[in-house]
Structures are given as structure tokens and as C-alpha cells.
Design an enzyme around this catalytic site. Structure first.
Site, PDB file in Angstrom:
ATOM      1  N   LYS A 397     -10.227 -55.818 -31.337  1.00 27.26           N
ATOM      2  CA  LYS A 397     -11.446 -55.245 -31.568  1.00 27.26           C
ATOM      3  C   LYS A 397     -12.390 -55.845 -30.515  1.00 27.26           C
ATOM      4  CE  LYS A 397     -11.021 -57.136 -35.672  1.00 27.26           C
ATOM      5  NZ  LYS A 397     -11.485 -57.731 -36.944  1.00 27.26           N
ATOM      6  N   THR A 429     -24.190 -58.414 -40.240  1.00 27.75           N
ATOM      7  CA  THR A 429     -22.796 -57.966 -39.775  1.00 27.75           C
ATOM      8  C   THR A 429     -21.792 -58.984 -40.762  1.00 27.75           C
ATOM      9  OG1 THR A 429     -22.698 -59.524 -38.094  1.00 27.75           O
ATOM     10  CG2 THR A 429     -23.380 -57.148 -37.629  1.00 27.75           C
ATOM     11  N   GLY A 431     -18.933 -60.186 -42.752  1.00 24.48           N
ATOM     12  CA  GLY A 431     -17.930 -59.054 -43.501  1.00 24.48           C
ATOM     13  C   GLY A 431     -17.280 -58.033 -42.763  1.00 24.48           C
ATOM     14  N   THR A 432     -17.814 -58.001 -41.452  1.00 24.09           N
ATOM     15  CA  THR A 432     -17.413 -56.857 -40.800  1.00 24.09           C
ATOM     16  C   THR A 432     -15.719 -56.793 -40.452  1.00 24.09           C
ATOM     17  OG1 THR A 432     -19.430 -56.825 -39.536  1.00 24.09           O
ATOM     18  CG2 THR A 432     -17.418 -55.636 -38.430  1.00 24.09           C
ATOM     19  N   GLY A 433     -15.233 -57.811 -40.080  1.00 21.79           N
ATOM     20  CA  GLY A 433     -13.861 -57.965 -39.866  1.00 21.79           C
ATOM     21  C   GLY A 433     -12.903 -57.530 -41.144  1.00 21.79           C
ATOM     22  N   CYS A 434     -13.302 -58.537 -42.073  1.00 19.59           N
ATOM     23  CA  CYS A 434     -12.752 -58.339 -43.594  1.00 19.59           C
ATOM     24  C   CYS A 434     -12.712 -56.741 -44.120  1.00 19.59           C
ATOM     25  CB  CYS A 434     -13.279 -59.172 -44.608  1.00 19.59           C
ATOM     26  SG  CYS A 434     -13.640 -60.728 -44.123  1.00 19.59           S
TER      27      CYS A 434
END
Ligand SMILES: Cc1ncc(COP(=O)(O)OP(=O)(O)O)c(N)n1
Ligand SMILES: Cc1ncsc1CCOP(=O)(O)O
Ligand SMILES: [Mg+2]
Length: 497
Positions: A397, A429, A431-434
Site C-alpha cells: 500500500k 485516518t 484504522g485505515t489499514g485494518c
């Protein structure tokens, strides 16, 4: 005459809702280690095997057929013989599949009796209606797409299947060139089963190939569609961790369950404390869920320690879970480490070989590969190295790169696919990756092939960031609810974006 003095007319219920002819229908090839590959496919979810042997040596055909019949009998799998009624009778097969030139289904019914399954190859509406009228229990219909497995004279395609669907009341088994990536079009056209040879038997991992194809049928499941298990930490602030994962799975229409690996005292400003869960209790949670809930896909987040990673890897192997999205969480948004030092090597050695999709951001990819990544070329090299470490697919990412659009690179072992979205400058942002990884796992559970799942998840998480609202005094959470309302329950995506 029946015991009660009446003539019994055994009615075989051919209604397709009650038919066992559904899901992944495996047709055998002429390759080596056939029984071994067929058994791997059965382990991956195949419940119907058609023995198709066009060879001339009858003794050899019988010997191979006997071995496959015994395997299917042991595993409770339907065993159907292709073409040859005598062979089907000799092998005491569960049924026979007849081509247009292979004999009259009525004669086969008389010879096999009412309790056996009779399938007929069809290529047109006329042939399909005739087979149904002749008492077939299902029809094969194709070819769907070009194939190297057989000379085909007619490409009916998914459109042809859709055209006959409304007039055919028995199961339709689609066949011809079907794969994980084009299978959704066939399922959406109304196929009850996907008949395949090479997509599974020519795949280096027939178990995984059968599992991927089987997931496609969740496209028609009632909501909640598909079941996702998140194995991650708890974020008391609610923006990341299992909280974000369960919100994502639920709001996108799937069923979410969770195994907690660590408790974090956390808010929008950072992490003030962490308590790891004893690995034995992580194992107990995994047993509780995986022994009961029909989990389709797994998503891992914060795994905290080497012992927990090893425990998770062992349990995924024990329960043969292969559609596993691993988000290699290492550092919290505010900079707090979420994994202990020794754990990174255990993640690489024990979990990555069981990973279906690895979703590192740039810092995580650098930590896992030792590379310094400053552009897309560096992202591609990192993806290659992570693939070589065992991850079947890798999504690097690009959010941390400062310039241009937010570009993510998916590597599937042979090709790169780019997914772009406008870069949204926001501090909200958390919690974006989760959320991104959980959305991919959810769409996979709903029967989207990998590229579509990534594309739709990218749209979802981009909307969640864009719609993020300030909450607390630090990094506010992404907005799962408004994003889910925006992306809605659309049809399949279109791959690269
Ligand atoms: C389910 C299913 N459909 C079609 C076929 C094709 O059978 P095959 O014997 O290879 O060719 P025809 O005799 O139908 O021309 C199949 N095997 N299974
Ligand atoms: C037997 C058969 N009948 C129509 S197409 C076909 C071949 C299917 O093989 P594959 O799944 O490899 O395309
Ligand atoms: Mg035939």
C-alpha cells in the site's frame, strides 16, 4: 406392489433446491497422481467428481475408476462416470454423464434405476429442454469460455446459460474454461455448479483452487453473506483493531467473528497500555470459533508476540484455513510498537507461508524486506521479495509515499496490478489499514475474486477516509458507516482501477 397393496411410484425429487448437484463439480484429467490431486480438491470442498477417461484401455480405465470410486466413497463425495454406461454399472457409480452422442438418458435410467444420477451434456435451449424432458437429473451446459481441455464446437457463454435458466428446473452445471476470475459471471448467470478440469487439477495447489472456486457461490448466499474471522487486537477507542474489522464485515454485508490477541488502552491520540492475551487463550478462542462457525476467510491484524503468531499459524493449518489476509500490523498510528522484536521473524517463517494476501504499508514492507522504498519500483521489488517469502499474493500500500495519488500494487506471483485513488489529506485516518484488509477479506468471503475484492475494498476505504469525521483530539477514525452506505451492495468490480 407395495406393502400397503398400492403400486408405489417412487418420485425422485428432481427439484434443484434439493439436488446434491451444486458447488464445484470436478471433472478428471488424464494426468499423473490423479487420485492424490482429486483428494486435495475434495479437501478443498469438491463434493462431486466425474471420472472422464477417454482412453481405449478398458482394464486401465476400470482400475483408475475403482480407485477414484473408493476415494469418493470414503469421503462421501458423489462419483459420476462420463460417457460409458457399462463402466458406470461395473463401478457401481452414483451416476453417469452422457454426451449428446453417448446414448439415451431413458435407457440409462432403466439400467441404473431411479436412485442414480443422470446428467446430459447440452449446448442449446433445445438440447437442454430435451434432456430435462427425458428425465435428466441435471444438465451440463457449455462451453462457457475457450478451453484447451477439449475440442469445442460451440461457445454458449454465460449469456447462453442465462438465456436457458428460466426454463430449466433441474440443476445447470456450467463447463468449459471456467476459472476463479471468470467464474463469477457464470454463477451470476445462474449456474448451480461449476464443472472444471484444469482450473483445479492443473493448479499447483488443487486444495486452494477448489476453495477459491467454492467461495464464488457465496455470491448468491442470503445476507449476511460469507463469514469472516478477524484475529487481531482490541482498540478501546473503537477505530482500529477488531472493532474496525467487525464494523467493516457487518456493514459490507457479511458475518464477522473475532479472536482477540491483545487488549490495548487506546484512543485517537495513541496507545497508553497493552496487555497481550495468553497464547493458550488465543488457541482456545480459535478452537471455539473454527470448530463451530463456517468461516470462509480470515483476516489477521495485531498479533503482538512470536508465541501468538506461531499459535495462529498452527491453528490455521489445523483447520485448513487458506484464504487468509494478513495485515502485518507493527506500529500504531501514534508510533507505539504493536509487535515484539522477535515476532517479525516468526511472522515471516510461520505465517507468511500460510498467507493468501499480505497487505503491508511502506514501513511494514521495509521492515519485512530490509528495503528502502521511495517509489513504485521499490514497491514492486518489495512485493516480489515478500512473494518469495511465501505470501501467495502481496498488496503493497502506497499511502505513505508523499507524492501523487494513493497507489497500491498487487502482485500475484506473475503480474502486477495497480489500484489508484485520489490521495486524501486528512488526519482522520485511524484504522485505515485494518479497515482495508478487513474489507478485502469480506469481499473474498462474498465470492469476489482477488482483484475485484481489492478494487472494491480500495473504493470502500477511500470513501471511509474521505468521510472520516473529527472525533477525539487526535487522529479521528475512518467512517465505516457512511462509506458502506456510499459503496452499497454493488455488483462485481472491474479489476484494476
Ligand atoms: C458436466 C459436464 N458437462 C459436459 C461434459 C462434456 O462431456 P464429454 O464427454 O467430455 O463431451 P460430450 O460427450 O458431452 O460431447 C462433461 N464431461 N461434464
Ligand atoms: C469436458 C468439457 N466439456 C465441455 S468443455 C470441457 C472441458 C472442461 O475443461 P476445463 O475446465 O479445463 O476448461
Ligand atoms: Mg461424452
Amino acid at each position: 406392489m407395495g406393502s400397503n397393496g398400492h403400486n408405489l411410484r417412487l418420485v425422485v425429487n428432481r427439484d434443484k433446491q434439493d439436488s446434491p448437484i451444486r458447488g464445484v463439480y470436478l471433472v478428471t484429467d488424464h494426468g499423473d497422481r490423479l487420485a492424490e490431486r482429486v483428494e486435495a480438491a475434495i479437501d478443498g470442498g469438491v463434493r462431486i467428481v466425474q471420472y472422464r477417461n477417454k482412453g481405449k484401455d478398458r482394464a486401465q480405465r476400470y482400475a483408475v475408476g475403482e480407485e477414484l470410486r473408493d476415494l469418493c466413497s470414503r469421503r462421501g463425495v458423489i462419483f459420476i462416470v462420463n460417457d460409458d454406461l457399462d463402466l458406470a454399472l461395473q463401478l457401481k457409480a452414483d451416476g453417469i454423464h452422457l454426451g449428446q452422442e453417448d446414448g439415451d438418458p431413458r435407457i440409462a435410467r432403466r439400467e441404473l434405476g431411479p436412485g442414480r444420477i443422470i446428467g446430459v451434456s447440452t449446448h442449446t435451449m433445445e438440447e437442454a429442454l430435451a434432456a430435462q424432458a427425458a428425465g435428466a437429473d441435471y444438465i451440463g451446459f457449455g462451453a462457457m469460455f475457450p478451453t484447451n481441455s477439449k475440442e469445442i464446437g460451440h461457445l454458449a457463454g454465460p449469456e447462453g446459460l442465462a438465456a436457458i435458466r428460466s426454463r430449466i428446473m433441474i440443476p445447470i452445471v456450467a463447463i468449459g474454461g471456467i476459472s476463479r476470475d471468470n467464474g463469477p459471471r457464470v454463477v451470476d448467470a445462474g449456474a448451480d455448479a461449476l464443472a472444471v478440469i484444469s482450473a483445479v487439477l492443473a493448479h499447483p495447489d488443487p486444495f486452494l483452487a477448489a476453495t477459491e472456486l467454492g467461495l464464488l457461490f457465496n455470491r448468491r448466499a442470503p445476507h449476511p453473506r460469507g463469514a469472516v474471522l478477524t484475529i487481531a487486537g482490541s482498540d478501546s477507542g473503537g477505530g482500529a483493531g477488531i472493532q474496525a474489522d467487525l464494523k467493516t464485515a457487518t456493514l459490507l454485508g457479511s458475518y464477522g467473528s473475532s479472536v482477540i490477541t491483545a487488549l490495548t488502552a487506546q484512543n485517537t491520540r495513541g496507545v497508553s497500555g497493552i496487555h497481550g492475551v495468553p497464547p493458550s487463550f488465543v488457541a482456545e478462542q480459535l478452537d471455539a470459533v473454527l470448530s463451530d462457525i463456517p468461516v470462509d476467510t480470515v483476516k489477521t491484524g495485531m498479533l503482538f508476540s512470536a508465541e501468538i503468531i506461531a499459535t495462529v499459524a498452527d491453528k490455521l493449518a489445523e483447520y485448513r484455513k487458506r484464504i487468509v489476509v494478513v495485515d502485518p500490523v507493527m506500529v500504531a498510528k501514534g508510533g507505539a510498537p504493536l509487535i515484539d522484536r522477535g515476532a517479525v521473524n516468526v511472522l515471516k517463517d510461520r505465517l507468511m507461508p500460510r498467507t493468501y494476501l499480505l497487505t503491508p504499508n511502506i514501513p511494514e514492507a521495509e521492515r519485512l524486506t530490509g528495503l528502502t522504498i521511495v517509489d513504485e519500483e521499490g514497491m514492486q521489488e518489495a512485493a516480489r521479495r515478500l512473494f518469495r517469502l511465501g505470501a501467495r499474493n502481496v498488496l503493497v500500500k502506497g499511502g505513505h509515499l508523499v507524492a501523487g495519488d494513493a497507489v497500491d500494487i498487487l502482485f500475484d506471483g506473475s503480474a502486477f496490478h495497480r489500484f489508484t485513488a485520489p490521495r486524501i489529506l486528512s488526519k482522520n485516518t485511524h484504522g485505515t489499514g485494518c479497515t482495508y484488509a478487513a474489507a478485502i477479506a469480506t469481499y473474498l468471503a462474498q465470492g469476489e475474486p482477488l482483484r475485484e475484492a481489492v478494487g472494491r475494498a480500495k473504493e470502500f476505504v477511500t470513501a471511509a477516509i474521505r468521510l472520516g469525521q473529527p472525533l477525539g483530539r487526535g487522529h479521528g477514525p475512518v467512517n465505516h458507516l457512511l462509506a458502506a452506505l456510499e459503496v452499497g451492495d454493488q455488483g462485481p468490480g472491474t479489476g484494476d482501477r
